[in-house]
Design a protein around this motif. Structure first.
Motif, PDB file in Angstrom:
ATOM      1  N   GLU A   1     -53.229 -48.871 -35.702  1.00  0.00           N
ATOM      2  CA  GLU A   1     -53.322 -49.787 -34.574  1.00  0.00           C
ATOM      3  C   GLU A   1     -53.628 -51.206 -35.033  1.00  0.00           C
ATOM      4  O   GLU A   1     -52.976 -52.175 -34.611  1.00  0.00           O
ATOM      5  N   GLN A   2     -54.602 -51.367 -35.923  1.00  0.00           N
ATOM      6  CA  GLN A   2     -54.973 -52.695 -36.403  1.00  0.00           C
ATOM      7  C   GLN A   2     -53.871 -53.313 -37.256  1.00  0.00           C
ATOM      8  O   GLN A   2     -53.595 -54.522 -37.176  1.00  0.00           O
ATOM      9  N   SER A   3     -53.229 -52.494 -38.079  1.00  0.00           N
ATOM     10  CA  SER A   3     -52.186 -53.009 -38.970  1.00  0.00           C
ATOM     11  C   SER A   3     -50.959 -53.447 -38.180  1.00  0.00           C
ATOM     12  O   SER A   3     -50.345 -54.480 -38.487  1.00  0.00           O
ATOM     13  N   LEU A   4     -50.583 -52.681 -37.173  1.00  0.00           N
ATOM     14  CA  LEU A   4     -49.441 -53.068 -36.346  1.00  0.00           C
ATOM     15  C   LEU A   4     -49.729 -54.361 -35.593  1.00  0.00           C
ATOM     16  O   LEU A   4     -48.841 -55.208 -35.427  1.00  0.00           O
ATOM     17  N   ALA A   5     -50.973 -54.530 -35.168  1.00  0.00           N
ATOM     18  CA  ALA A   5     -51.344 -55.779 -34.497  1.00  0.00           C
ATOM     19  C   ALA A   5     -51.248 -56.953 -35.458  1.00  0.00           C
ATOM     20  O   ALA A   5     -50.781 -58.046 -35.087  1.00  0.00           O
ATOM     21  N   VAL A   6     -51.676 -56.758 -36.717  1.00  0.00           N
ATOM     22  CA  VAL A   6     -51.574 -57.810 -37.732  1.00  0.00           C
ATOM     23  C   VAL A   6     -50.123 -58.207 -37.954  1.00  0.00           C
ATOM     24  O   VAL A   6     -49.801 -59.383 -38.180  1.00  0.00           O
ATOM     25  N   LEU A   7     -49.221 -57.230 -37.871  1.00  0.00           N
ATOM     26  CA  LEU A   7     -47.796 -57.492 -38.060  1.00  0.00           C
ATOM     27  C   LEU A   7     -47.129 -58.014 -36.791  1.00  0.00           C
ATOM     28  O   LEU A   7     -45.908 -58.197 -36.762  1.00  0.00           O
ATOM     29  N   ALA A   8     -47.938 -58.235 -35.753  1.00  0.00           N
ATOM     30  CA  ALA A   8     -47.445 -58.784 -34.473  1.00  0.00           C
ATOM     31  C   ALA A   8     -46.416 -57.871 -33.821  1.00  0.00           C
ATOM     32  O   ALA A   8     -45.447 -58.337 -33.199  1.00  0.00           O
ATOM     33  N   VAL A   9     -46.607 -56.565 -33.955  1.00  0.00           N
ATOM     34  CA  VAL A   9     -45.720 -55.603 -33.301  1.00  0.00           C
ATOM     35  C   VAL A   9     -46.106 -55.523 -31.822  1.00  0.00           C
ATOM     36  O   VAL A   9     -47.277 -55.312 -31.502  1.00  0.00           O
ATOM     37  N   PRO A  10     -45.165 -55.693 -30.910  1.00  0.00           N
ATOM     38  CA  PRO A  10     -45.495 -55.660 -29.477  1.00  0.00           C
ATOM     39  C   PRO A  10     -45.924 -54.264 -29.037  1.00  0.00           C
ATOM     40  O   PRO A  10     -45.585 -53.265 -29.683  1.00  0.00           O
ATOM     41  N   PRO A  11     -46.662 -54.173 -27.932  1.00  0.00           N
ATOM     42  CA  PRO A  11     -47.116 -52.866 -27.432  1.00  0.00           C
ATOM     43  C   PRO A  11     -45.940 -51.948 -27.116  1.00  0.00           C
ATOM     44  O   PRO A  11     -44.830 -52.398 -26.792  1.00  0.00           O
ATOM     45  N   SER A  12     -46.200 -50.652 -27.182  1.00  0.00           N
ATOM     46  CA  SER A  12     -45.160 -49.661 -26.920  1.00  0.00           C
ATOM     47  C   SER A  12     -44.935 -49.475 -25.420  1.00  0.00           C
ATOM     48  O   SER A  12     -45.852 -49.648 -24.613  1.00  0.00           O
ATOM     49  N   PRO A  13     -43.722 -49.084 -25.052  1.00  0.00           N
ATOM     50  CA  PRO A  13     -43.489 -48.674 -23.667  1.00  0.00           C
ATOM     51  C   PRO A  13     -44.074 -47.279 -23.443  1.00  0.00           C
ATOM     52  O   PRO A  13     -44.580 -46.646 -24.372  1.00  0.00           O
ATOM     53  N   GLN A  14     -44.002 -46.787 -22.205  1.00  0.00           N
ATOM     54  CA  GLN A  14     -44.498 -45.445 -21.935  1.00  0.00           C
ATOM     55  C   GLN A  14     -43.689 -44.427 -22.743  1.00  0.00           C
ATOM     56  O   GLN A  14     -42.464 -44.525 -22.853  1.00  0.00           O
ATOM     57  N   LEU A  15     -44.391 -43.455 -23.323  1.00  0.00           N
ATOM     58  CA  LEU A  15     -43.745 -42.435 -24.144  1.00  0.00           C
ATOM     59  C   LEU A  15     -42.887 -41.525 -23.268  1.00  0.00           C
ATOM     60  O   LEU A  15     -43.316 -41.082 -22.206  1.00  0.00           O
ATOM     61  N   ASP A  16     -41.662 -41.255 -23.731  1.00  0.00           N
ATOM     62  CA  ASP A  16     -40.789 -40.354 -22.982  1.00  0.00           C
ATOM     63  C   ASP A  16     -41.305 -38.920 -23.074  1.00  0.00           C
ATOM     64  O   ASP A  16     -41.967 -38.534 -24.032  1.00  0.00           O
ATOM     65  N   GLU A  17     -40.982 -38.116 -22.073  1.00  0.00           N
ATOM     66  CA  GLU A  17     -41.475 -36.745 -22.007  1.00  0.00           C
ATOM     67  C   GLU A  17     -40.696 -35.830 -22.950  1.00  0.00           C
ATOM     68  O   GLU A  17     -39.574 -36.160 -23.368  1.00  0.00           O
ATOM     69  N   PRO A  18     -41.246 -34.643 -23.223  1.00  0.00           N
ATOM     70  CA  PRO A  18     -40.495 -33.633 -23.972  1.00  0.00           C
ATOM     71  C   PRO A  18     -39.296 -33.151 -23.158  1.00  0.00           C
ATOM     72  O   PRO A  18     -39.199 -33.426 -21.955  1.00  0.00           O
ATOM     73  N   PRO A  19     -38.375 -32.430 -23.781  1.00  0.00           N
ATOM     74  CA  PRO A  19     -37.209 -31.928 -23.044  1.00  0.00           C
ATOM     75  C   PRO A  19     -37.623 -31.104 -21.822  1.00  0.00           C
ATOM     76  O   PRO A  19     -38.547 -30.290 -21.884  1.00  0.00           O
ATOM     77  N   GLU A  20     -36.949 -31.341 -20.720  1.00  0.00           N
ATOM     78  CA  GLU A  20     -37.313 -30.677 -19.471  1.00  0.00           C
ATOM     79  C   GLU A  20     -37.229 -29.154 -19.576  1.00  0.00           C
ATOM     80  O   GLU A  20     -38.003 -28.429 -18.947  1.00  0.00           O
ATOM     81  N   ALA A  21     -36.320 -28.658 -20.406  1.00  0.00           N
ATOM     82  CA  ALA A  21     -36.106 -27.215 -20.510  1.00  0.00           C
ATOM     83  C   ALA A  21     -37.337 -26.471 -21.004  1.00  0.00           C
ATOM     84  O   ALA A  21     -37.470 -25.254 -20.772  1.00  0.00           O
ATOM     85  N   ILE A  22     -38.242 -27.159 -21.685  1.00  0.00           N
ATOM     86  CA  ILE A  22     -39.417 -26.461 -22.216  1.00  0.00           C
ATOM     87  C   ILE A  22     -40.703 -26.859 -21.502  1.00  0.00           C
ATOM     88  O   ILE A  22     -41.793 -26.439 -21.926  1.00  0.00           O
ATOM     89  N   HIS A  23     -40.624 -27.648 -20.443  1.00  0.00           N
ATOM     90  CA  HIS A  23     -41.840 -28.088 -19.750  1.00  0.00           C
ATOM     91  C   HIS A  23     -42.739 -26.915 -19.374  1.00  0.00           C
ATOM     92  O   HIS A  23     -43.957 -26.964 -19.556  1.00  0.00           O
ATOM     93  N   ASP A  24     -42.145 -25.853 -18.841  1.00  0.00           N
ATOM     94  CA  ASP A  24     -42.950 -24.722 -18.344  1.00  0.00           C
ATOM     95  C   ASP A  24     -43.593 -23.936 -19.476  1.00  0.00           C
ATOM     96  O   ASP A  24     -44.533 -23.170 -19.245  1.00  0.00           O
ATOM     97  N   ASP A  25     -43.086 -24.110 -20.697  1.00  0.00           N
ATOM     98  CA  ASP A  25     -43.614 -23.339 -21.825  1.00  0.00           C
ATOM     99  C   ASP A  25     -44.628 -24.128 -22.658  1.00  0.00           C
ATOM    100  O   ASP A  25     -45.210 -23.575 -23.603  1.00  0.00           O
ATOM    101  N   LEU A  26     -44.820 -25.405 -22.328  1.00  0.00           N
ATOM    102  CA  LEU A  26     -45.750 -26.238 -23.092  1.00  0.00           C
ATOM    103  C   LEU A  26     -47.178 -26.021 -22.608  1.00  0.00           C
ATOM    104  O   LEU A  26     -47.431 -25.874 -21.421  1.00  0.00           O
ATOM    105  N   HIS A  27     -48.109 -26.013 -23.537  1.00  0.00           N
ATOM    106  CA  HIS A  27     -49.527 -25.893 -23.192  1.00  0.00           C
ATOM    107  C   HIS A  27     -50.109 -27.278 -22.918  1.00  0.00           C
ATOM    108  O   HIS A  27     -49.745 -28.263 -23.562  1.00  0.00           O
ATOM    109  N   ASN A  28     -50.994 -27.356 -21.963  1.00  0.00           N
ATOM    110  CA  ASN A  28     -51.668 -28.616 -21.611  1.00  0.00           C
ATOM    111  C   ASN A  28     -50.680 -29.703 -21.217  1.00  0.00           C
ATOM    112  O   ASN A  28     -50.882 -30.877 -21.527  1.00  0.00           O
ATOM    113  N   TYR A  29     -49.612 -29.297 -20.516  1.00  0.00           N
ATOM    114  CA  TYR A  29     -48.643 -30.274 -20.043  1.00  0.00           C
ATOM    115  C   TYR A  29     -48.889 -30.536 -18.568  1.00  0.00           C
ATOM    116  O   TYR A  29     -48.900 -29.603 -17.761  1.00  0.00           O
TER     117      TYR A  29
END
Length: 630
Positions: free
Chosen positions: A573-601
């Motif tokens: 986190e600190q190193s990316l800030a030093v390199l002036a990397v912009p913040p990330s967008p929202q992380l995309d979800e896992p494939p929909e086909a496995i949503h029901d099989d994922l734990h803590n989703y």
């Protein structure tokens, strides 16, 4: 009339033989004199000239300046300053005192006064000069400020001590003190590189000393120098390293805080640019000061990140799983029956810390299941397993360009029937932090195995920088498989073993690992390696790293996620800030086909920016964090 009394005696004439003898003797004498004159004016004159020249001629060295070392941003990491050494000529001093009849007690007293001017021990200075009166050179003080040294010599002359002088003395300086000490290395008293970059590139950095020939009077004062007796020194060339001092400082600070918090024996970290292989930071604890290497143990100077391989544990799982996804051995939606413990076909009992009844392929890495990994790897031959790991660079040196690098270990043949299943979760093999960082770059750059690089370029005498070539070692993974595994590793921070170290600024990806150390041929129940591999940001990686912590105190915490995960996340986190990397967008979800099989989703909201990363390494453990992968 003449009488007998008036007669005169006439001497007999001298013979011509006598005259010839006398003239011959005179001629021989004259020839002898001429020969003597010729001898005195030729051969004897030459011999005497040589003797006089030896007595009055002085050859002095002109010290070459060792080349400087810079980081990638032009910050000097190592340089050379020309200071001066003060020395004495004991034989000359004793001869002078003997000629003038001065008592030696006066010499001792004068030496004590000079010692005060050079901040030296008076007794040691006096003993050095008077103890060995036949010596021609005795150092009294080294690496002094030039003005102070010359003032001390002038003071000695005012006391009529003509046998004390000073000479140039190159001194290697490290402006950033201990920063990157294991990369830079150090130099010896004679200016020769001993370790690290200083040793590996000694020929390039050292240069060549010059000389000057001077005629001196009987008091050793210079009265003439010969232009044809001067050879200027050839100063050493410089180096530009790939290191970024800002990131190096972040790494060293975070490692130090982690070692202190968990009372660990040591730690290492390697940070790479995954696209070029450039080493942006490399650090180890314990550390040392390259200015005073003799004050530290040899073990402190050991570059653990490349010299000490270890059984890395679960951080190996992503590499084998990615290879199996790439070759169709398994898939992200395959369901593995796991549970708390199981017995494999080879009779080995394998356990998971988490008691999930079943896991899909996606969650095998996220939840770090030993059971599922062993079952999947068991579908391959041992040679296939080893070859997949070799494709990521395991078992071979990174060729980083530092001495003593270890290539790790992959057995050519299984040592027993359990070897392959042990490799499934990072045992029965050895790897270094540098190898793990190199392998992690494959997930960040689209499947390529890069060649790590420490030297970005060389600097010649006129300041021209010549870049050193970058290189790829080959394709390790299909780009789609690399991208897929990177996305799986991003879930480790959201739903996996590093969820307590999530950044709300960047989408990071990584894998935790906890490995027993060997002790007496068996696995120790108190000594562990806590590791983390990863990088960021997920959507466009700029950095990858490996963090390894050696023997954290078990009572304080020893799991990879708990000890190394937060440290790695803070470094990223600190190193990316030093390199002036912009913040990330929202992380995309896992494939929909496995949503029901994922734990803590918990749906899309689970992937909204959220911060669980703490500012320091101290972590309040919870039951969910106490049981992690091994």
């Amino acid at each position: 009339m003449t009488t007998a009394d008036d007669s005169v005696d006439i001497a007999p004439p001298i013979s011509s033989g006598r005259i010839g003898l006398v003239l011959g003797l005179i001629a021989l004498g004259m020839l002898g004199l001429v020969g003597r004159v010729v001898y005195l004016q030729t051969q004897f004159a030459a011999e005497m000239g040589e003797r006089v020249e030896k007595q009055h001629r002085s050859v002095s060295g002109l010290a070459a300046r060792r080349g400087s070392i810079f980081d990638r941003n032009g910050l000097m990491l190592a340089g050379t300053t020309l200071e001066r050494d003060v020395f004495a000529d004991p034989k000359f001093l004793h001869d002078e005192f003997a000629k003038t009849g001065r008592p030696l007690i006066e010499l001792d007293m004068s030496l004590e006064r000079v010692a005060d001017r050079i901040a030296a021990d008076p007794d040691k200075v006096a003993l050095a000069v008077t103890g060995e009166p036949d010596k021609r050179y005795v150092p009294l003080a080294r690496e002094m400020d030039a003005d102070v040294a010359e003032a001390a010599v002038e003071y000695a002359r005012s006391l009529d001590l003509r046998g004390i002088a000073s000479q140039p003395s190159p001194r290697r300086s490290y402006p950033m003190a201990r920063l990157a000490s294991h990369v830079l290395g150090t130099v010896g008293r004679d200016g020769q590189g001993l370790e690290g970059i200083e040793a590996k590139h000694d020929d390039h950095l050292a240069g060549e000393n010059g000389k000057v020939v001077t005629i001196r009077d009987k008091r050793r004062r210079a009265i003439q120098s010969f232009s044809d007796g001067v050879r200027p020194p050839a100063h050493g060339n410089g180096l530009v390293l790939t290191l970024d001092s800002r990131i190096q400082h972040i790494v060293e600070r975070e490692l130090a805080a982690t070692v202190e918090a968990f009372q660990a024996e040591g730690a290492s970290c390697v940070v790479l640019d995954p696209h070029t292989g450039d080493v942006l930071a490399l650090a180890n604890l314990p550390e040392y000061d390259p200015r005073f290497p003799g004050d530290f143990d040899v073990a402190d100077r050991r570059n653990r990140a490349i010299v000490d391989p270890y059984e890395p544990g679960s951080v190996v799982k992503p590499f084998l799983m990615a290879a199996m996804l790439d070759t169709g051995v398994t898939s992200v939606d395959e369901v593995f029956v796991t549970g708390k413990t199981t017995r494999l076909d080879n009779g080995r009992r394998v356990t998971d810390d988490y008691g999930y009844e079943q896991l899909v392929g996606w969650d095998v890495v996220v939840k770090s299941s030993n059971i599922a990994m062993a079952k999947a790897v068991g579908r391959m031959t041992y040679d296939e397993t080893r070859e997949h790991l070799e494709g990521f660079g395991f078992g071979s040196k990174t060729k980083l360009g530092l001495g003593g690098e270890h290539g790790g270990l992959l057995y050519e043949n299984p040592q027993d029937k359990y070897t392959q299943s042990s490799m499934a979760f990072g045992y029965a093999m050895l790897a270094t932090p540098a190898q793990l960082a190199r392998a992690t770059a494959v997930f960040a750059n689209g499947g390529y195995l890069v060649s790590p690089r420490l030297v970005a370029g060389t600097i010649d005498g006129d300041g021209t920088v010549t870049p050193t070539p970058r290189g790829l070692q080959g394709v390790a993974l299909d780009p789609e498989a690399a991208m897929q595994m990177r996305r799986i590793l991003a879930d480790v921070f959201v739903r996996g073993t590093a969820r307590h170290a999530r950044s709300d600024r960047y989408n990071l990806f990584g894998k935790t690992g906890t490995a027993h150390q060997s002790e007496g041929g068996r696995q120790s129940e108190t000594k562990y390696f806590a590791s983390f591999i990863g990088g960021g940001p997920y959507e466009s990686p700029r950095l990858v790293l490996c963090v390894t912590v050696d023997q954290p105190l078990k009572e304080l915490g020893y799991h990879g996620g708990q000890v190394a995960g937060g440290t790695a996340a803070r470094i990223l986190e600190q190193s990316l800030a030093v390199l002036a990397v912009p913040p990330s967008p929202q992380l995309d979800e896992p494939p929909e086909a496995i949503h029901d099989d994922l734990h803590n989703y918990y749906g899309p909201r689970h992937y909204e920016p959220k911060r669980t990363l703490r500012n320091g390494p101290h972590l309040e453990t919870t039951p969910a964090l106490e049981a992690e992968e091994e």
